[in-house]
Design a protein around this motif. Structure first.
Motif, short mmCIF file in Angstrom:
data_model
loop_
_atom_site.label_atom_id
_atom_site.label_comp_id
_atom_site.label_asym_id
_atom_site.label_seq_id
_atom_site.Cartn_x
_atom_site.Cartn_y
_atom_site.Cartn_z
N GLU A 1 -17.72 1.78 -11.55
CA GLU A 1 -18.62 2.42 -10.58
C GLU A 1 -19.66 3.29 -11.28
O GLU A 1 -20.85 3.25 -10.92
CB GLU A 1 -17.83 3.27 -9.58
N ARG B 1 -23.73 2.82 -11.01
CA ARG B 1 -24.57 3.89 -10.46
C ARG B 1 -25.69 4.28 -11.43
O ARG B 1 -26.83 4.53 -11.02
CB ARG B 1 -23.71 5.10 -10.11
N HIS C 1 -15.72 -3.25 -10.03
CA HIS C 1 -16.14 -2.23 -9.07
C HIS C 1 -17.66 -2.07 -9.12
O HIS C 1 -18.22 -1.67 -10.12
CB HIS C 1 -15.47 -0.88 -9.28
N ASP C 2 -18.30 -2.44 -8.01
CA ASP C 2 -19.75 -2.29 -7.81
C ASP C 2 -20.58 -3.15 -8.77
O ASP C 2 -21.77 -2.87 -8.99
CB ASP C 2 -20.17 -0.83 -7.92
#
Length: 237
Positions: free
Chosen positions: A155, A159, A190-191
């Motif tokens: 994540e 980001r 994740h992401d």
């Protein structure tokens, strides 16, 4: 080549919204494999708000690639895993009310506990992966648990990637290099999406597998499921 495992939790979320069987989770799993997915991932949670425990049992009967079951190793989860014996179990320390996974294990504090869980899962033939933040201390301590792999929680990378890709990837490259030196297999998830996936792949030595669900399902709304899976596969080539 890094393998793509498609997380189908969001398909189950859509199904559960109407209380029937549309979309059919089992058929979507079959189609994902037919379209090029090299694994199917599910993350059943105690409230069964997306993937249900029965889904896991049913999927075990039809998945022909690699079946990866993620979750917090509560007694109910471990009982389910003992029953279905997936190829891989990914241990994730999420709270029962977590919307999505949001942290990796502290493999120092929980080392004794993880040793017991990993030992049991390996004894029934499952490969084990532990969900981790890109912290060298946690990677080093993971070795003592006996785990086969770690999965880096990406994540923070996702980001930061739009602003500074090199800075975003740096701690992950360090963690991946260390894992390789210590003999740990490496997964990530994740992401991850079509924008940041290729750069991650290029900078993580030894990356064996990524599991992607939310972004892939969102992209499939525009590109179609078959085309989307192929787009993600190309990022990992």
């Amino acid at each position: 080549m890094t393998k793509l495992s498609v997380n189908i939790n969001k398909i189950a979320t859509l199904r559960n919204a109407r209380g029937h069987n549309r979309p059919d989770v089992l058929q979507v799993a079959r189609d994902c494999e037919r379209f090029g997915a090299q694994g199917i991932t599910v993350h059943p949670r105690p409230d069964e708000r997306h993937i249900r425990y029965q889904d896991v049992r049913d999927l075990r009967q039809i998945v022909t690639t690699e079946f990866n079951v993620e979750g917090n190793p509560t007694p109910d989860f471990l009982e389910l895993v003992r029953e279905v014996r997936p190829e891989q179990v990914t241990l994730v320390p999420d709270a029962p009310d977590a919307i999505t996974s949001n942290a990796g294990w502290d493999t120092i504090t929980h080392q004794i506990y993880l040793i017991g869980v990993v030992t049991e899962l390996k004894s029934i033939g499952c490969r084990v992966s532990i969900f981790l933040d890109p912290d060298p201390a946690m990677v080093k301590a993971a070795v003592a648990t006996g785990t086969d792999r770690i999965e880096l929680y990406t994540e923070d990378y996702a980001r930061q990637y739009p602003h500074d890709p090199a800075q975003a990837i740096a701690p992950y490259t360090v963690a991946a290099t260390l894992a390789q030196q210590l003999g740990l297999g490496l997964n990530a998830g994740h992401d991850l999406d079509l924008e940041n996936l290729a750069y991650l792949k290029q900078n993580l030595p030894g990356l064996a597998e990524v599991s992607i669900g939310h972004a892939l399902v969102c992209d499939a709304l525009y590109y179609g499921l078959e085309n989307t899976i192929q787009l993600y596969r190309r990022q990992l080539a």
